[in-house]
Design an enzyme around this catalytic site. Structure first.
Site, short mmCIF file in Angstrom:
data_model
loop_
_atom_site.label_atom_id
_atom_site.label_comp_id
_atom_site.label_asym_id
_atom_site.label_seq_id
_atom_site.Cartn_x
_atom_site.Cartn_y
_atom_site.Cartn_z
NE ARG A 50 -8.02 1.75 11.14
CZ ARG A 50 -8.50 0.68 10.50
NH1 ARG A 50 -9.52 0.83 9.67
NH2 ARG A 50 -7.98 -0.51 10.69
CG HIS A 84 -5.77 -2.63 0.68
ND1 HIS A 84 -4.92 -2.77 -0.38
CD2 HIS A 84 -5.22 -1.67 1.49
CE1 HIS A 84 -3.89 -1.95 -0.24
NE2 HIS A 84 -4.04 -1.27 0.89
CG ASP A 85 -7.46 -5.82 6.32
OD1 ASP A 85 -6.92 -4.71 6.25
OD2 ASP A 85 -8.21 -6.15 7.25
CB SER A 133 -0.96 -0.04 1.19
OG SER A 133 -2.02 0.86 1.02
CG ASP A 186 -6.89 -4.48 -2.74
OD1 ASP A 186 -7.74 -3.60 -2.49
OD2 ASP A 186 -5.68 -4.35 -2.51
#
Length: 412
Positions: free
Chosen positions: A262, A389-390, A192, A356
């Site tokens: 967040r 994406h994690d 990222s 993702d």
């Protein structure tokens, strides 16, 4: 961004000013949240080391302005060999820090964000490699950033801190490498925002890297990525307690805005499949199921992630680093992305997460295409995961063999 790391932070607040809970949706958050979760001088340093890398000279920034002094917090694992040939630089994502590996404890409310990948016998084997990770310039966990005191008046810089770019971060890291005696990295790896730094290392300092591993990243921030970042920054800036960025000495900071930022980000980091499998329509507050602020388990999960980040991060750093990600464009001033990628001659391993949606696989394919078009060697690994994406943080088993084999090959 570093979603997996965010979710694992412990419920520990530092000694910054705290505030009671707020009414309405703010009642979801407990009292005692800090105005800033930034590391400050006098806090426990944990495993951090510190280096002032600016050598007493002003550090000029790419988009204007300068810093009179630049300090980087960093951690190392393993030993540098006699030929200085086994050093690996790990670059962290948006809300990461220098604690890439290791246990939680004093100074480190959570275990290392890539502890499953870095360590003895692991993919980045610290019995073989000298591994370095530094908190980026503009961060809030020991490196020079908005929460730092300005040497001129000893007050937190806050709104006075200038815009930094990914290239500024890499220039500071290069100065740290000089201090550590690393002339050339065996590999630079990160995902990222970390992957953005990795790409800039290969283009800015081609003779100082032997290989790169940019994971789940892109050559330039897309319109969609910029849109998600923009609404997160607005969440912070519209919190009345942000005070234009000067909140450090106030009893209450913009924790509601940071928590909301967040929460927005967390939705983009995972997938609908993961959320449905984990939560479905389960209620967290059955007795208040029809009240306006009664929560589903999905909402409680988002509240949890918001709280965790507030306790260990800083709103101004979030603004600054997310803006740096939006400004990322490896082709800026270099004739475009393909021209810049075509300059990369060292071996490259990139990885995509099938699910993702934030940094979709086509962006990593574009990296490969641009590097290969210039005659370079780029390999693309697809992680068959529904973690979104994690995945670059969570799918250690899927990453282990490709990363381990690649490092083995380039170290020969």
């Amino acid at each position: 961004m570093s979603p997996g790391f965010d979710g694992e932070a412990a419920d520990v607040a530092n000694a910054a000013p705290v505030a009671p809970g707020r009414a309405g949706p703010g009642g979801r958050f407990p009292g005692g949240l800090p105005a800033s979760g930034a590391w400050r001088p006098g806090d426990d340093g944990g495993d951090r080391r510190f280096a002032t890398v600016s050598d007493g000279r002003p550090f000029a920034l790419e988009w204007g302005g300068q810093l009179s002094e630049v300090r980087l917090a960093y951690e190392t694992w393993g030993e540098l060999d006699r030929r200085n040939s086994n050093a690996v630089l790990v670059c962290h994502a948006l809300t990461g820090d220098s604690h890439a590996a290791g246990d939680s404890g004093p100074g480190h409310p959570s275990a290392g964000w890539w502890s499953e990948l870095i360590g003895p016998g692991k993919a980045v084997d610290t019995d073989r490699y000298f591994v370095v990770c530094s908190n980026v310039l503009g961060g809030c966990q020991g490196s020079t950033g908005p929460a730092d005191a300005d040497p001129v008046d000893d007050r937190p810089r806050g709104s006075r801190f200038p815009v930094v770019t990914i290239r500024d971060m890499v220039r500071a890291q290069a100065l740290l490498a000089d201090r550590l005696g690393v002339d050339r990295w065996l590999a630079v790896i990160g995902g990222s925002m970390g992957g953005m730094q990795v790409l800039e290392w290969a283009v800015m300092h081609p003779r100082r890297v032997r290989s790169i591993l940019p994971l789940a990243t892109c050559a330039a921030a897309s319109a969609s990525q910029i849109a998600w970042s923009a609404v997160q920054r607005l969440a912070i800036a519209t919190d009345a307690h942000w005070r234009g960025g000067d909140y450090y000495d106030e009893p209450e900071g913009p924790w509601m805005g940071l928590a909301l930022a967040r929460q927005i980000a967390q939705i983009t980091y995972r997938t609908a499949e993961v959320f449905e499998r984990r939560f479905e329509r389960a209620l967290h507050d059955p007795a208040e199921s029809f009240g306006l602020w009664g929560r589903f388990e999905m909402e409680s999960y988002l509240d949890h992630h918001g709280q965790k980040l507030v306790r260990r991060f800083d709103a101004n750093s979030y603004l600054l680093l997310s803006r740096a990600m939006d400004l990322h464009d490896v082709g800026r001033g270099r004739g475009g992305s393909n021209a810049a990628l075509g300059r990369i001659e060292v071996p490259v391993l990139t990885a995509s997460v099938r699910s993702d949606c934030l940094y979709p696989p086509h962006q990593q394919q574009e990296l490969c295409d641009g590097i290969r078009a210039g005659g370079g060697d780029c390999r693309l690994v697809m992680l068959d995961s529904d973690e979104g994406h994690d995945g670059f943080l969570l799918e250690h088993e899927l990453l282990h063999d490709p990363v381990s084999s690649f490092l083995e090959e380039v170290s020969r």
